[in-house]
Design an enzyme around this catalytic site. Structure first.
Site, PDB file in Angstrom:
ATOM      1  CG  ASP A 151      30.833  54.034   0.802  1.00  0.00           C
ATOM      2  OD1 ASP A 151      31.846  53.504   1.305  1.00  0.00           O
ATOM      3  OD2 ASP A 151      30.881  55.048   0.098  1.00  0.00           O
TER       4      ASP A 151
ATOM      5  CE  LYS B  54      37.741  54.845  -1.369  1.00  0.00           C
ATOM      6  NZ  LYS B  54      36.704  55.884  -1.213  1.00  0.00           N
TER       7      LYS B  54
ATOM      8  CD  GLN C  76      36.232  59.531  -1.964  1.00  0.00           C
ATOM      9  OE1 GLN C  76      36.413  58.368  -2.284  1.00  0.00           O
ATOM     10  NE2 GLN C  76      36.456  59.968  -0.736  1.00  0.00           N
TER      11      GLN C  76
END
Length: 302
Positions: free
Chosen positions: A122, A55, A99
């Site tokens: 997200d 990422k 994460q």
């Protein structure tokens, strides 16, 4: 023998990231704004470390600002929340990603709810989840968004198509169903308690498999000509001991029946990170009162 069209998510993601990068350059040159992505990793899970590294690398390749925060596995929850609060207030950070999974002493819901909704790239915050479910305007979870892009590229107008989403998680299953409803599909969410699961899947023009069970969906579960999106990523043992990744769909038997199918790896996975960058770009524009770039998907395949 493979008969289905292979939906190349890796290639699509490459084109999409390149288009995002062009918009990032314009945003910086015309408005002096550089989208900033902050990623928080708690612990030393090897798979999570790989995801975070990818990422951050792809954010830098798109000329975004990338901020990484690595915390020990034993970190108290309060320290994670304090870091999120600092990032919420930092004008250089437009998107925050934590994460998952988190260690047991850190409540994932508390952490997600602490992220400012407009920085929740997200799309997991309840405000964003509610906006998606009710047809509002909010951040869309990256994996379902990537799946939708692949479907729209192949099928175009999906109105009236019967879609089955196999899996009911808050991360993929439920938001995927909401996105398909927005496209005027007739949507069924199937799961482990569904009676005659195979028969439900056989009715689908579009089948999205997101259950986390290796090769669960076999070819005789697939309607001939259906489009199959395999979200699963499962590691299985191989005779040489190295192991390999497979999806939730038994690829060989499904590909002999389906009209189109995503491979694992190289299907949905690359789209997830590309959509993370897309959400970061969108968040930066919104936070600065600028129009969100339109037509990125079409331009990516131009």
């Amino acid at each position: 023998m493979t008969m289905a069209e292979i939906i190349d998510g890796k290639r699509f993601a490459e084109h999409l990231r390149a288009e995002i990068g062009r918009h990032v350059v314009r945003l910086r040159e015309q408005h002096l704004v550089t989208p900033g992505l902050a990623v928080i990793l708690v612990g030393e899970d090897p798979a999570s470390q790989v995801y975070v590294r990818n990422k951050a690398r792809q954010a830098r390749e798109a000329t975004m600002a990338s901020f990484e925060y690595r915390l020990p596995h034993s970190v108290p929850q309060e320290k994670v929340l304090e870091l999120i609060e600092r990032l919420n207030a930092d004008p250089a950070v437009h998107g925050i990603l934590v994460q998952l999974p988190l260690p047991p002493q850190v409540d994932a819901d508390r952490v997600i709810n602490a992220i400012r909704p407009d920085k929740d790239i997200d799309g997991f915050h309840p405000i964003n989840a509610g906006a998606l479910a009710t047809g509002g305007d909010g951040m869309v979870p990256c994996t379902p968004l990537g799946c939708l892009m692949l479907l729209k590229h192949r099928l175009g107008d999906m109105s009236g198509l019967r879609a089955v989403v196999l899996g009911r998680s808050n991360i993929v299953g439920k938001p995927m169903a909401s996105l398909l409803l927005r496209e005027s599909c007739t949507v069924t969410i199937a799961h482990s308690k569904t009676r005659d699961l195979a028969e439900e899947c056989r009715r689908a023009d579009i089948l999205v498999a997101a259950v986390g069970r290796a090769r669960m969906v076999h070819g005789d579960w697939i309607k001939p000509g259906a489009t199959v999106i395999d979200v699963g990523i499962n590691r299985i043992e191989t005779p040489d001991g190295k192991g390999r990744l497979v999806g939730d769909v038994d690829f060989d038997s499904a590909a002999a029946v389906a009209g189109a199918i995503t491979p694992v790896p190289g299907g949905v996975g690359p789209m997830t990170i590309a959509c993370l960058l897309l959400n970061t770009l969108e968040a930066a524009c919104r936070q600065h009162g600028l129009p969100v770039p339109a037509g990125l998907m079409e331009a990516a395949w131009g």
